[in-house]
Design an enzyme around this catalytic site. Sequence first.
Site, short mmCIF file in Angstrom:
data_model
loop_
_atom_site.label_atom_id
_atom_site.label_comp_id
_atom_site.label_asym_id
_atom_site.label_seq_id
_atom_site.Cartn_x
_atom_site.Cartn_y
_atom_site.Cartn_z
N ASN A 9 -35.71 14.66 25.00
CA ASN A 9 -34.31 14.75 25.41
C ASN A 9 -33.56 15.49 24.30
OD1 ASN A 9 -31.65 14.33 26.10
ND2 ASN A 9 -31.68 12.11 25.77
N LYS A 11 -30.56 16.41 24.14
CA LYS A 11 -29.14 16.03 24.04
C LYS A 11 -28.29 17.30 23.87
CE LYS A 11 -30.62 11.57 22.39
NZ LYS A 11 -30.36 10.38 21.57
N HIS A 96 -28.65 7.35 30.69
CA HIS A 96 -28.90 7.30 29.24
C HIS A 96 -27.78 6.50 28.57
CE1 HIS A 96 -29.34 8.49 25.07
NE2 HIS A 96 -30.59 8.78 25.37
N GLU A 98 -26.13 6.95 26.01
CA GLU A 98 -24.98 7.74 25.55
C GLU A 98 -24.04 8.05 26.72
OE1 GLU A 98 -27.30 10.69 23.50
OE2 GLU A 98 -27.87 9.15 22.07
N GLU A 168 -34.85 2.01 26.37
CA GLU A 168 -34.30 2.51 25.12
C GLU A 168 -33.32 1.50 24.54
OE1 GLU A 168 -34.71 7.06 24.97
OE2 GLU A 168 -32.77 6.59 25.83
N GLY A 174 -31.59 7.08 17.50
CA GLY A 174 -31.02 7.94 16.47
C GLY A 174 -30.74 7.22 15.17
N SER A 214 -35.99 6.49 18.27
CA SER A 214 -36.62 6.87 17.00
C SER A 214 -38.14 6.99 17.08
CB SER A 214 -36.20 5.91 15.88
OG SER A 214 -34.79 5.92 15.74
P1 PGA Z 1 -33.97 9.29 19.29
O1 PGA Z 1 -33.30 9.35 20.75
O2 PGA Z 1 -35.42 9.60 19.45
O3 PGA Z 1 -33.24 10.35 18.50
O4 PGA Z 1 -33.73 7.91 18.76
C1 PGA Z 1 -33.97 8.82 21.86
C2 PGA Z 1 -33.13 8.98 23.09
O5 PGA Z 1 -31.93 8.69 23.05
O6 PGA Z 1 -33.62 9.41 24.16
#
Ligand code: PGA
Length: 252
Positions: A9, A11, A96, A98, A168, A174, A214
């Site tokens: 992803n 983003k 997601h 976010e 997630e 992140g 992560s």
């Molecule tokens: P990340 O993000 O690997 O940077 O923690 C995962 C995601 O939000 O899909």
Amino acid sequence: MRRPYIAGNWKMNLTPSEGAAYAASLAEAVAKEKPSCRIMIAPSFVSIPAVLEAVKGSDIIVAAQNMADHLAGAYTGEVSGQMLLDLGVKTVILGHSERRQYYGETDEIINSKVLLALSLGMDVVLCVGETLEERKSGNLENVLKRQLEVGLKDVKPEQMEKITIAYEPVWAIGTGETATPEDADAAHKFIRSTVAAIYSSSIAENLVIQYGGSVKAGNVKALMAKENVDGALVGGASLSLEQFLPIITYDK
Ligand code: PGA
């Protein structure tokens, strides 16, 4: 048998030209290394055409990170499923954290997007996961159950083969914090049992559940070794070949 499914992803990262250059190098590496897992990348909307062109002829799936909850009409700034399909995009990530956290997407909005995507014949990666507060207060299972029950409302059993779930935990996204492989496996097991209760044990058995938060080269192997972990949704570590290639070739 559930085929492992690893997704990147992107983003709001990589411009169309950066994305295309990286995607071309990824396609080249995939042709050489022949990873056994299914691979997906989700660039920003504007990068999709260039990325599609760059991976042409490879098996890499190009997905969208989101789509509108309406088919068409006066919805300024939105992108519809039909527009994605017209480009050749058949997969979309929905729900997601976010989108939930920063753009106010509720389980109900996400459910209408899921139903719309399925009605268009698209594949969906539906994201679920708890915040740290929810986990600490003992609400992990309640939250996952609600996100699944509402997110999948009115999804027919025969449509479930179009659905992948991404677990997630919000606190692991992140942040460099990863759920332990045991934590991830336990949450995935709970997700599978919830899907079995809504649908059937055979649908639950066939459901691919990705872990996200992560994921990197150093932890992917231990996560993928768990019975209920069938893949990964990778954010930060999906942005360069150097980091993503060892993840998609975790079993080599
Ligand atoms: P990340 O993000 O690997 O940077 O923690 C995962 C995601 O939000 O899909």
